[in-house]
Design an enzyme around this catalytic site. Structure first.
Site: not given
Ligand SMILES: Nc1nc2c(ncn2[C@@H]2O[C@H](COP(=O)(O)OP(=O)(O)O)[C@@H](O)[C@H]2O)c(=O)[nH]1
Ligand SMILES: [Mg+2]
Length: 433
Positions: A54-57, A291, A293, A374, A391-392
């Site tokens: 799972e990612g950060f968001n 944003h 992605r 960001d 989710t970002f």
């Molecule tokens: N700095 C930056 N990192 C991003 C951006 N978009 C995505 N990322 C990176 O890619 C990850 C996307 O994973 P997540 O948090 O799961 O969001 P999701 O995958 O878009 O739902 C983020 O946590 C960041 O590490 C952005 O606009 N800026």
């Molecule tokens: Mg993700």
């Protein structure tokens, strides 16, 4: 062939069979377990982790669930939520930073703000207080055989899949534990769950006596119906204020490049417990934030991710509509791709800004810190455009709801090339107090 009813019975039997060998007391029934209140109990600790993929968001959303569980536990017993250190996330790929792990929460979030919602402590502080161990560890899993019908149930069971833990010769259990090599669990169990987070409360209070409990795969806990839960969800969400040093960097960038500051933008922060804004109170800085992605989303959501040309066209339309000249770009795109996009916009006299830290700053902030900066800058724009089901992007929507932006300035997204410009826009996620 077995009909649906036969199949259900079969699955039920399979599950019973699967769970044999465990005593009946492992079967937990929510309704029979009302907590008994005893005010002099010692503090207990709840630790958790999330599926490694799972990612950060999304992890931030799981935090809200666990934080609410701890908040509800504290109505009857003192519990502290131990914050799982950040690290080793798939997206955190900057090669300039050697190892992005064991990052504490204070690096990203304002701990005092979190603590105004539920008692929290960093993992390192937990180790200082309680040593390198947790007493009980539960690996949350689905019921073998999947879902038959929705009913709340939890049962200590055999593991459905190979768990990411193994037993040592001394009987203790080892696992990932955020890269803390000496950390162990006294006792490990897999637990099948199909339950709202509130149901974990009587389980933790009545069925378990351990001082410290670790729930792995905590994303399996669900909040419950949004209609009933929205207030609690938003309260937890509002407490997730970004760390001051990250906000300061975002503010400096806004001032320097985007003519944006909280006084003129009407986006001043207060202590979140006192902050209540209406839609339209916030004005935002004189720029549009996007944003965009890319990377894995090109494959995962190809239909909804536009080409650079079409994305630029959409952005120009927004800039024209709001009579703005500046774009702030947040993206995970490789540099060349971002440059190409910016060059397309340059042909229409649009200046695009990105937050690009120096290598030294990047090492200090880490990929997660840059992502938050960001998000912070996107949250303060006059108008925001996001990416489909990211989710970002969602976390930016929420930030803007908290600040009090008009919803039409927030809930926008880029449309895929084939979708056309009138594609379905994101659901408006109303803040609740
Ligand atoms: N700095 C930056 N990192 C991003 C951006 N978009 C995505 N990322 C990176 O890619 C990850 C996307 O994973 P997540 O948090 O799961 O969001 P999701 O995958 O878009 O739902 C983020 O946590 C960041 O590490 C952005 O606009 N800026
Ligand atoms: Mg993700």
């Amino acid at each position: 062939m077995a009909g649906p009813v036969d199949l259900q019975i079969l699955l039920l039997l399979l599950c019973v069979h699967q769970c044999q060998g465990h005593s009946n007391e492992n079967l937990y029934q929510a309704k029979d377990n009302l907590p008994d209140y005893s005010p002099s109990k010692p503090t207990r600790y709840l630790l958790y982790d999330v599926n490694p993929g799972e990612g950060f968001n999304l992890r931030r959303d799981v935090y809200m669930r666990v934080a609410n569980l701890v908040k509800f536990l504290n109505e009857d017993e003192p519990w502290v939520l131990v914050l799982p250190p950040w690290g080793r996330l798939y997206h955190w790929q900057s090669h300039e930073i050697p190892l992005q792990s064991k990052i504490s929460w204070k690096h990203f979030f304002d701990i005092n703000s979190l603590a105004l919602h539920a008692p929290v402590m960093e993992f390192e502080d937990y180790i200082k207080a309680m040593g390198n161990k947790v007493e009980r560890l539960f690996y949350l899993q689905r019921f073998k055989g999947g879902w038959t019908k929705w009913e709340e149930k939890m049962e200590i069971c055999d593991c459905v899949e190979e768990p990411r833990y193994h037993q040592l010769a001394n009987g203790k259990w080892r696992g990932q534990f955020f890269g803390y090599e000496d950390f162990v669990a006294d006792k490990f169990d897999c637990m099948s769950t199909q339950a709202y987070l509130l149901t974990f409360k009587p389980f933790l209070m009545k069925n378990i006596t351990a001082r410290s409990v670790f729930l792995d795969r905590a994303e399996s806990m669900i909040h419950g119906q949004y209609s009933e839960w929205s207030r609690e969800w938003w309260t937890a969400r509002r407490s997730m204020v970004f760390a001051k040093p990250l906000r300061d960097i975002g503010d400096k960038f806004r001032k320097e490049f985007l003519d944006s500051d909280d006084i003129s933008d009407k986006t001043e922060l207060e202590v979140w417990t006192n902050m209540k804004r209406n839609h339209g109170d916030a004005k935002g800085g004189p720029y549009i934030a996007l944003h965009f992605r890319r990377k894995d989303y090109l494959y995962a959501h190809g239909k909804e991710v536009p080409s650079l040309e079409i994305a630029a066209k959409q952005v120009l339309k927004y800039l024209k509509k709001y009579n703005l000249k500046k774009l702030f770009l947040a993206t995970d795109a490789p540099n060349e791709e971002a440059e190409e996009f910016m060059n397309i916009l340059k042909k229409s006299q649009i200046k695009t800004y990105r937050y690009r830290p120096s290598i030294d700053n990047l090492k200090e902030l880490k990929d997660g810190g840059v992502a938050i900066i960001d998000q912070y800058i996107c949250a303060h724009a006059r108008v925001f455009i996001g990416s489909y089901v990211s989710t970002f992007t969602f976390r930016i929507h929420e930030e803007r709801e908290i600040l009090g932006f008009k919803q039409e300035a927030t809930f926008n997204r880029l449309c895929g090339d084939e979708e056309g410009e009138e594609c379905e826009q994101p659901t408006k996620w109303d803040i609740k107090y």
